[in-house]
Design an enzyme around this catalytic site. Sequence first.
Site, mmCIF file in Angstrom:
data_model
loop_
_atom_site.group_PDB
_atom_site.id
_atom_site.type_symbol
_atom_site.label_atom_id
_atom_site.label_comp_id
_atom_site.label_asym_id
_atom_site.label_seq_id
_atom_site.Cartn_x
_atom_site.Cartn_y
_atom_site.Cartn_z
ATOM 1 N N HIS A 51 -48.159 -65.553 32.453
ATOM 2 C CA HIS A 51 -49.544 -65.556 32.943
ATOM 3 C C HIS A 51 -50.366 -66.617 32.243
ATOM 4 C CE1 HIS A 51 -49.746 -62.763 29.437
ATOM 5 N NE2 HIS A 51 -50.944 -63.305 29.243
ATOM 6 N N HIS A 96 -55.475 -68.676 26.968
ATOM 7 C CA HIS A 96 -54.097 -68.901 26.520
ATOM 8 C C HIS A 96 -53.146 -68.920 27.710
ATOM 9 C CE1 HIS A 96 -54.247 -64.384 26.429
ATOM 10 N NE2 HIS A 96 -53.010 -64.482 26.862
ATOM 11 N N GLU A 124 -49.000 -67.695 23.935
ATOM 12 C CA GLU A 124 -48.470 -66.352 23.746
ATOM 13 C C GLU A 124 -46.998 -66.381 24.183
ATOM 14 O OE1 GLU A 124 -50.300 -63.406 26.305
ATOM 15 O OE2 GLU A 124 -49.593 -61.740 25.072
#
Length: 136
Positions: free
Chosen positions: A7, A79, A130
Amino acid sequence: MIGRLNHVAIAVPDLEGAAALYRDTLGAVVSAPVPMPDHGVTTVFVELPNSKIELIHPLGEGSPVTAFLERNPRGGMHHVCYEVPDIRAAIDAMRFRGMTVIGDGEPSIGAHGLPVVFLHPRDFCGTLIELEEVSA
Ligand code: CO
């Protein structure tokens, strides 16, 4: 090591407005807002055919998104999340290659109930990264 883009998280000052923008202007399927008190955010999940966008808004005191929105009052990309098959192997590999793993270097449980770590933006072209362990 790196797998799928899981994502992209976008911090937004107005969650309902952002959800409406993705739903009504772009025609995306969006979730209802999901409070995630452990992560200090409320999230709207935007489903795309090949990935997800997560619209995130501060929830509670000390949210990790509050300072970001102070610096970026209109919102912005917070992010990107890449999938890895083994979070501990990924942490070791990133450290070995001189990358900064944020925090104590132990994986935490992320927004999807899976182990995650974050890598410092200074090592990655100014982008907070991430890594999420997703078994194949
Ligand atoms: Co994320």
